[in-house]
Design a protein around this motif. Structure first.
Motif, PDB file in Angstrom:
ATOM      1  N   ARG A 155      -2.813  -4.361  -7.598  1.00 36.27           N
ATOM      2  CA  ARG A 155      -2.943  -5.287  -6.476  1.00 36.27           C
ATOM      3  C   ARG A 155      -3.686  -6.550  -6.905  1.00 36.27           C
ATOM      4  NH1 ARG A 155      -3.246  -4.144  -0.543  1.00 36.27           N
ATOM      5  NH2 ARG A 155      -3.952  -6.068   0.420  1.00 36.27           N
TER       6      ARG A 155
ATOM      7  N   THR B  56       6.898  -1.671  -5.306  1.00 39.11           N
ATOM      8  CA  THR B  56       6.409  -2.719  -4.415  1.00 39.11           C
ATOM      9  C   THR B  56       7.497  -3.746  -4.144  1.00 39.11           C
ATOM     10  OG1 THR B  56       4.162  -2.440  -5.270  1.00 39.11           O
ATOM     11  CG2 THR B  56       4.630  -4.484  -4.097  1.00 39.11           C
TER      12      THR B  56
ATOM     13  N   SER C 181       0.822  -1.212   0.000  1.00 37.45           N
ATOM     14  CA  SER C 181       0.000   0.000   0.000  1.00 37.45           C
ATOM     15  C   SER C 181       0.853   1.258   0.000  1.00 37.45           C
ATOM     16  CB  SER C 181      -0.931   0.006   1.213  1.00 37.45           C
ATOM     17  OG  SER C 181      -1.845  -1.062   1.154  1.00 37.45           O
TER      18      SER C 181
ATOM     19  N   PRO D 173       4.004  -8.485  -1.057  1.00 40.46           N
ATOM     20  CA  PRO D 173       3.378  -8.808  -2.328  1.00 40.46           C
ATOM     21  C   PRO D 173       4.332  -9.531  -3.262  1.00 40.46           C
ATOM     22  CG  PRO D 173       3.239  -6.464  -1.848  1.00 40.46           C
ATOM     23  CD  PRO D 173       4.058  -7.082  -0.781  1.00 40.46           C
TER      24      PRO D 173
ATOM     25  N   ARG E  11       2.116   1.962  -3.524  1.00 44.39           N
ATOM     26  CA  ARG E  11       1.064   2.478  -4.409  1.00 44.39           C
ATOM     27  C   ARG E  11       0.683   3.895  -4.023  1.00 44.39           C
ATOM     28  NH1 ARG E  11      -0.522  -2.894  -3.850  1.00 44.39           N
ATOM     29  NH2 ARG E  11      -1.890  -2.429  -2.098  1.00 44.39           N
TER      30      ARG E  11
END
Length: 438
Positions: free
Chosen positions: A263, A320, A129, A400, A132
């Protein structure tokens, strides 16, 4: 409604991104209206990178030592000052060079520490998060700046000044909102004892070498192809300045719109975001070749959308991945190296110009499409290892894309990255400590 702390930092990055990219549609104004030589305009465009890359590498240890907030406060002032210099200097080459250099310094000081600051102000927001949240305002600023500048310069008076005045007014609104964003440097999240592996190990690990580094330059290579190269090859007669700004806005808006999907792509496939971004890039370069070959301005629209999607997905995928590999105290440094690699893509206009006499632009774009497509299988190569003892307990929620943090790198991680910006960063940050990679 009370503004969340990370949104204050995001606003600052939006304003800096606006100021960094507002110059793009004004290149034609300086060339055609003011008679500034082509070489000088190109040099002014390049001066941005000259200020940005060294600042990216040098500001991180300063922000770790003295805090994120003092750095961002200075950034807000320098970003506004860059537009003031360009506003007052008019078509003076010295003012052009100085203003663009200041814009690069502001961007370099904002992007690395700012990305880490947003992540630090987003506790419990879920894996990825923070990355992003940092990518969205940056992309929005990059797109809104040239769009507004192109419209103002095309249809209103004083095209060399009014766009810069608009940015100064914007920074005057943003500065009070971002001025007192909560400080995080020195908090437990950023001041924990350093594990065994340091930033050097993170940059040498297979995930960075094989996935992040090869695709990072394509972030801005795709974007600049759309709004800096194609408007000159496929001109839109009568509204060239506005069209250049609109293409920049459409490119970056596409990159912004695609980011919420990243995502979901990562959930379906560990490499989904990166592979989708590369596929969009290959499609975009094919469309670019077709637009140049047919001399069809309407084809610039789907080209901008595809290249913008490539920009947005690869930016999120890279940030990420860096977020997953680096420890909290090393995130600003790792992000700075990543941004340096992405800005290598700003060389794309110069490569096309240098090869124009030998390689037609159509052939160049088709070769670029082939190269981007080949990156999909090339970056799918991964090296696996066993988890370090106690790793699962330290990181119960995997980051991720299937990445795991650990305290040692594999033997295969001892690849060196022969990129000058990384070499500079390793010398600058050799004392930093952090976790390693998979």
């Amino acid at each position: 409604m009370r503004m969340r702390p990370w949104m204050r930092v995001a606003l600052a990055m939006f304003g800096v991104g606006w100021g960094a990219n507002q110059f793009s549609p004004l290149l034609r104004v300086y060339r055609d209206h003011d008679g500034v030589p082509e070489a000088m305009v190109t040099a002014a465009f390049a001066a941005y990178a000259v200020g940005l890359i060294p600042t990216l590498l040098l500001i991180v240890p300063f922000s770790e030592r003295h805090g994120r907030r003092p750095v961002m406060r200075a950034v807000l002032a320098v970003s506004a000052l860059s537009s003031l210099v360009l506003l007052v200097g008019g078509h003076s080459t010295r003012a052009l060079m100085s203003g663009r250099l200041l814009a690069g310094i502001a961007s370099g000081a904002a992007f690395g520490p700012g990305t880490a600051w947003i992540k630090e102000l987003s506790p419990g927001a879920g894996p990825g998060s923070g990355a992003r949240r940092a990518a969205i305002p940056l992309t929005a600023g990059f797109g809104a700046g040239p769009l507004a500048a192109g419209i103002l310069a095309q249809w209103l008076s004083a095209p060399e000044g009014l766009p810069y005045l608009a940015h100064i007014a914007l920074m005057a609104v943003i500065a009070p909102l971002a001025w007192n964003a909560p400080e995080t440097a020195g908090s437990p999240a950023t001041d924990t004892p350093a594990p065994a592996a340091d930033l050097r190990a993170v940059l040498r690990c297979p995930a960075f070498v094989w996935e992040v580094a090869p695709t990072a330059p394509l972030v801005f290579a795709a974007a600049t192809t759309s709004f800096a190269i194609l408007p000159g090859l496929v001109p839109v007669h009568g509204i060239q300045i506005a069209a250049s700004g609109a293409l920049a806005g459409l490119t970056l808006a596409s990159g912004l719109a695609i980011q919420p999907m990243c995502r979901r792509l990562a959930v379906h496939s560990p490499h989904g975001t990166r592979f989708s971004g590369l596929a969009a890039g290959a499609l975009g370069f094919v469309l670019a070749a077709t637009a140049v070959r047919l001399d069809q301005p309407l084809l610039l629209i789907p080209t901008a959308i595809a290249l913008g999607a490539c920009y947005g997905m690869l930016l999120v995928a890279g940030l990420t991945r860096v977020d997953a590999l680096a420890a909290p105290r090393d995130l600003a440094g790792a992000a700075a190296v990543y941004y340096c690699l992405t800005y290598l893509g700003f060389a794309a206009p110069y490569v096309v110009a240098a090869l124009k006499g030998r390689v037609p632009p159509t052939d160049f774009f088709l070769l670029a499409a082939l190269g981007v497509a080949l990156l999909i299988p090339a970056t799918a190569f991964r090296r696996h290892r066993r988890a370090a003892p106690g790793e699962a307990s330290r990181h119960p929620v995997p980051p991720p894309d299937g990445t795991r943090r650990c305290n040692s790198c594999t033997t295969g991680a001892r690849h060196t990255i022969s990129v000058l910006s990384i070499s500079m960063c390793l010398r600058t940050t050799s004392r930093w400590k952090g976790t390693s990679c998979e």
